[in-house]
Design an enzyme around this catalytic site. Structure first.
Site, PDB file in Angstrom:
ATOM      1  N   ASP A 115     121.377  -8.575   6.134  1.00 29.48           N
ATOM      2  CA  ASP A 115     121.737  -8.865   4.744  1.00 29.48           C
ATOM      3  C   ASP A 115     121.460 -10.438   3.956  1.00 29.48           C
ATOM      4  O   ASP A 115     121.847 -11.291   4.459  1.00 29.48           O
ATOM      5  CB  ASP A 115     123.341  -8.596   5.043  1.00 29.48           C
ATOM      6  CG  ASP A 115     124.001  -8.715   3.538  1.00 29.48           C
ATOM      7  OD1 ASP A 115     123.386  -9.121   2.569  1.00 29.48           O
ATOM      8  OD2 ASP A 115     125.483  -7.908   3.246  1.00 29.48           O
ATOM      9  N   LYS A 141     121.496  -9.693  -6.290  1.00 30.81           N
ATOM     10  CA  LYS A 141     122.047 -10.908  -6.867  1.00 30.81           C
ATOM     11  C   LYS A 141     121.164 -11.390  -7.888  1.00 30.81           C
ATOM     12  O   LYS A 141     120.599 -11.002  -8.761  1.00 30.81           O
ATOM     13  CB  LYS A 141     123.256 -11.677  -5.898  1.00 30.81           C
ATOM     14  CG  LYS A 141     124.180 -11.091  -5.230  1.00 30.81           C
ATOM     15  CD  LYS A 141     125.132 -12.268  -4.907  1.00 30.81           C
ATOM     16  CE  LYS A 141     126.345 -11.414  -3.842  1.00 30.81           C
ATOM     17  NZ  LYS A 141     127.766 -11.423  -4.949  1.00 30.81           N
ATOM     18  N   TYR A 160     130.535 -10.138   4.516  1.00 27.96           N
ATOM     19  CA  TYR A 160     131.317  -9.419   4.031  1.00 27.96           C
ATOM     20  C   TYR A 160     129.960  -8.660   3.937  1.00 27.96           C
ATOM     21  O   TYR A 160     128.958  -9.491   3.544  1.00 27.96           O
ATOM     22  CB  TYR A 160     131.691  -9.477   2.703  1.00 27.96           C
ATOM     23  CG  TYR A 160     131.919  -8.872   1.566  1.00 27.96           C
ATOM     24  CD1 TYR A 160     132.842  -7.755   1.362  1.00 27.96           C
ATOM     25  CD2 TYR A 160     131.526  -8.923   0.165  1.00 27.96           C
ATOM     26  CE1 TYR A 160     132.517  -6.534   0.211  1.00 27.96           C
ATOM     27  CE2 TYR A 160     131.373  -8.057  -0.724  1.00 27.96           C
ATOM     28  CZ  TYR A 160     132.383  -7.180  -0.465  1.00 27.96           C
ATOM     29  OH  TYR A 160     132.040  -5.988  -1.238  1.00 27.96           O
TER      30      TYR A 160
HETATM   31  N1  PLP Z   1     125.957  -8.713   1.190  1.00 33.30           N
HETATM   32  C1  PLP Z   1     126.752  -9.758   0.862  1.00 33.30           C
HETATM   33  C2  PLP Z   1     126.259 -10.794   2.164  1.00 33.30           C
HETATM   34  C3  PLP Z   1     127.763 -10.076  -0.005  1.00 33.30           C
HETATM   35  O1  PLP Z   1     128.289 -11.225  -0.348  1.00 33.30           O
HETATM   36  C4  PLP Z   1     127.564  -9.118  -1.215  1.00 33.30           C
HETATM   37  C5  PLP Z   1     128.686  -9.350  -2.245  1.00 33.30           C
HETATM   38  O2  PLP Z   1     129.758 -10.465  -2.830  1.00 33.30           O
HETATM   39  C6  PLP Z   1     127.078  -7.928  -1.092  1.00 33.30           C
HETATM   40  C7  PLP Z   1     127.001  -7.584   0.233  1.00 33.30           C
HETATM   41  C8  PLP Z   1     127.402  -6.918  -1.958  1.00 33.30           C
HETATM   42  O3  PLP Z   1     126.543  -7.154  -3.409  1.00 33.30           O
HETATM   43  P1  PLP Z   1     127.678  -6.389  -4.556  1.00 33.30           P
HETATM   44  O4  PLP Z   1     128.403  -7.246  -4.594  1.00 33.30           O
HETATM   45  O5  PLP Z   1     126.263  -5.982  -5.042  1.00 33.30           O
HETATM   46  O6  PLP Z   1     127.404  -4.664  -3.959  1.00 33.30           O
END
Ligand code: PLP
Length: 459
Positions: A270, A298, A168
């Site tokens: 990521d 986060k 994700y």
């Molecule tokens: N990338 C990863 C690995 C994530 O776990 C998340 C969200 O859980 C995101 C991107 C997206 O972040 P946001 O919810 O702040 O848009």
């Protein structure tokens, strides 16, 4: 869901289902206020929640107050929070230093939409920690991965991206592909199909995504050999944290680095989740990898919406020269900069981070001891300040492995803990986080509740 093969596992699953049934009744008795709000809110918000992943079975608890490591729901139940906003609160709730920083900034305004002094300072704090030369701010993890992908396309002049099955990366179209595909629709494990995670995705976005299994260098190489001249980037979590915690095989990340370089494809790490929780300088630093771009969000904000993406100077040159657009009214606003500076400079120092990791190891050891004592088909996984129990005897390496873990045991574990005041991430794809505010007592309470669960499950 797994079909249990041996009678002992069958018995455990039957017992887990009984526990779930009993505990769901207890949950309902304890949370009538949350249940009522869920019903009322559903007439105003789809699913009754502001973001679809905030819904979980049987209904989400509605929180009224949070401070330190505690959250209190509308029914007055207190929980020790190990979910921490799906890993967004390494600093814990409203850390006093964070709260002071926000209060002080309120006196000076919250939005200028012209630079503030802290932009440069926070950029510097990130550059000190992470393997990149230049960084830009965003408002979320989704924006960080979306903007990093655009930067990669601008740099390479290519369009397609590769992502790992089960990963994700936020909710923009290109990455809402093969997030949690039903295995029956996902094709061959070695060459998975791109399966949309949502209706309403652009068909172009779908065509531009190629899916590989995580931890499979051979499949990646085949994809790069066949399509390398169309691929801008491989975006991956260096440690996959949306299917429990899936560690990279020895040499996998370096293999990805070598292969992507060889094929003129960028490597985007990521680190929205691993960011400052896996290591002071992220999982890339922990594993000694130099990606072309790193995405953050986060925990770098301590509880306010801030993200960032950084890259090699050469890759970020497109943005510097104005050829690649990176925009946003709220990017790097003084309020979130004050929060982020407090987190990165004052709160999550190397020393307190190491202490949180030590507490995490203690909790993992306690859980492991219970699992071993009862002979459960489960194991624990550690990543910095995060940990999880995974209900399979063998380590999970890929999405397909994750799909064959036992979700009945995992759900019984979650609901049991909730009823004993231990707030674990709902959704079973996640992991707990030990914040810098958790105490030894919090760890003991968590370990004790888990011991109770194991006893109820296995005697
Ligand atoms: N990338 C990863 C690995 C994530 O776990 C998340 C969200 O859980 C995101 C991107 C997206 O972040 P946001 O919810 O702040 O848009």
């Amino acid at each position: 869901m797994t079909t249990p093969v041996d009678p002992a596992t069958q018995e455990l699953v039957a017992r887990a289902k009984e526990i779930t049934e009993q505990e769901l009744k207890v949950f309902e008795d304890r949370t009538p206020g949350s249940k009522a709000q869920d019903a009322r809110a559903s007439s105003r918000l789809p699913m009754g929640v502001p973001s679809s992943f905030q819904f979980y079975d049987p209904y989400p608890i509605v929180v009224r107050h949070a401070r330190g490591t505690r959250v209190v729901d509308v029914d007055g139940n207190e929980f020790v929070d190990f979910n921490l906003g799906y890993g967004s609160l390494l600093a814990g709730h409203s850390h006093p230093v964070f709260a002071d920083a926000i209060r002080e900034q309120l006196e000076h305004g919250t939005l200028y939409v012209t630079p503030c002094e802290a932009n440069e300072e926070v950029a510097g704090l990130l550059i000190e920690r992470f393997p990149f030369d230049l960084v830009r701010f965003t408002n979320s993890g989704t924006e960080s991965t979306m903007d990093a992908i655009r930067a990669a396309r601008g740099f390479t002049g290519k369009t397609k991206i590769v992502k790992a099955e089960g990963a994700y990366h936020g909710h923009h179209d290109e990455v809402l592909v093969s997030v949690k595909p039903p295995v029956a629709e996902a094709g061959d494990a070695h060459h998975p199909l791109a399966v949309p995670y949502s209706e309403g995705l652009s068909t172009t976005a779908l065509r531009d995504v190629l899916v590989v299994p995580y931890n499979d260098l051979e499949a990646l190489e085949e994809t790069l050999v066949e399509h390398g001249d169309e691929i801008a980037a491989y975006i991956l979590e260096p440690v996959a944290e949306n299917m429990g915690i899936v560690l990279p095989d020895e040499g996998y990340l370096q293999g990805v680095r070598d292969l992507t370089r060889r094929h003129g494809v960028l490597m985007i790490c990521d680190e929205v989740k691993t960011g400052i929780t896996a290591h002071h300088g992220g999982a890339s630093t922990r594993y000694g990898i130099e990606p072309d771009l790193v995405c953050l969000a986060k925990s770098i904000g301590g509880g306010v919406p801030v993200g960032a993406f950084g890259g090699r100077a050469e890759v970020m040159e497109g943005i510097a020269s104005g050829r690649v657009m990176h925009l946003g009214t709220f990017n790097g606003n003084p309020l979130v900069m004050a929060a982020s500076r407090a987190v990165l400079r004052d709160i999550v120092t190397q020393e307190v981070f190491d202490e949180a990791c030590g507490r995490n190891r203690r909790l993992l050891a306690a859980c492991r001891a219970e699992i071993d004592r009862a002979g459960l088909p489960a194991h624990t996984v550690e990543m910095g300040a995060k940990g999880c129990v995974t209900y399979s005897p063998e380590p999970v390496r890929t999405y397909r492995d994750y799909k064959s873990t036992d979700f009945d045991l995992a759900y019984a574990h979650w609901i049991w803990m909730m009823n004993r005041g231990i707030f674990l991430p709902p959704g079973l794809d996640e992991q707990w986080l030990i914040s810098v505010q958790h105490t030894d007592d919090d760890i003991d309470r968590h370990a004790e509740a888990f011991g109770g669960f194991v006893a109820a499950l296995a005697g």
